[in-house]
Design an enzyme around this catalytic site. Sequence first.
Site, PDB file in Angstrom:
ATOM      1  CB  SER A  94      -0.804   0.000   1.300  1.00  0.00           C
ATOM      2  OG  SER A  94      -1.503   1.282   1.330  1.00  0.00           O
ATOM      3  CE1 TYR A 113      -4.064  -2.218   5.282  1.00  0.00           C
ATOM      4  CE2 TYR A 113      -3.318   0.233   4.696  1.00  0.00           C
ATOM      5  CZ  TYR A 113      -3.678  -0.940   4.308  1.00  0.00           C
ATOM      6  OH  TYR A 113      -3.992  -1.228   2.981  1.00  0.00           O
TER       7      TYR A 113
END
Length: 242
Positions: free
Chosen positions: A139, A152
């Site tokens: 990501s 995350y």
Amino acid sequence: MNIEKKKRVAVVTGASSGIGEALARELAGNGIQVVLLARRFERIDVLASELGHGAIAIKADVTDRESIVAAANQVEQTLGGVDILINNAGVMLTGPFDSSQLDEHRQMVETNLLGAMTVTEVFLPQLRRNKGDLVNISSVAGRVAPSGFAVYAATKWGINGWSEALRVELQPDIRVMVIEPGAIATELADHITHEESQSVAKSALDWAIPPSDIAEVIAFAVNLPKRTSINEILIRPTVQMM
């Protein structure tokens, strides 16, 4: 004598929606035989039927090693092993770092990071033998860490570091690629339980790009000659600032 060349086999985790589903469609369209892994078997079963051309759906959970071992055995026995392994399964449960989301913190680590490691460890002998490709979906949060993304981001920074170490360790037999998408129009935001964080994530859907854009880039990368390796790809919507 004409001997039909064996199709490359791609195993895609988290194939029931989002980038995983788009990847399955794109790779199948490129003549690659796809194996769909996900917890939501009903979805991947329908997708496999829709794709045809030998697509296979296998119910598996990346946090359950036994289910991954069973999937790997099935791929080995029926298709001769994997040529392209795509670690796509993941969850994004953003929110402030405090004690209210301890279970979700653990879920992200176990799914996003340890899950990818487990799947790779189990399928690695097949990848080595077939001199295949390992694609890890990270990501943009593996490069930047905005407020509310602490755990995350930790999982995605972990994916990036692990991928780079594997690149050095496994080359030249296995190409290792890490893909870092920005805002993508998927279901990830639907599962966020922190209301403000979910609202922020869903607002990005107004300008997020479709998963098919990511799938096209990955298909390009795995179809390059083996002498060439695109090891890291950062893909953002053109308007995304972070």
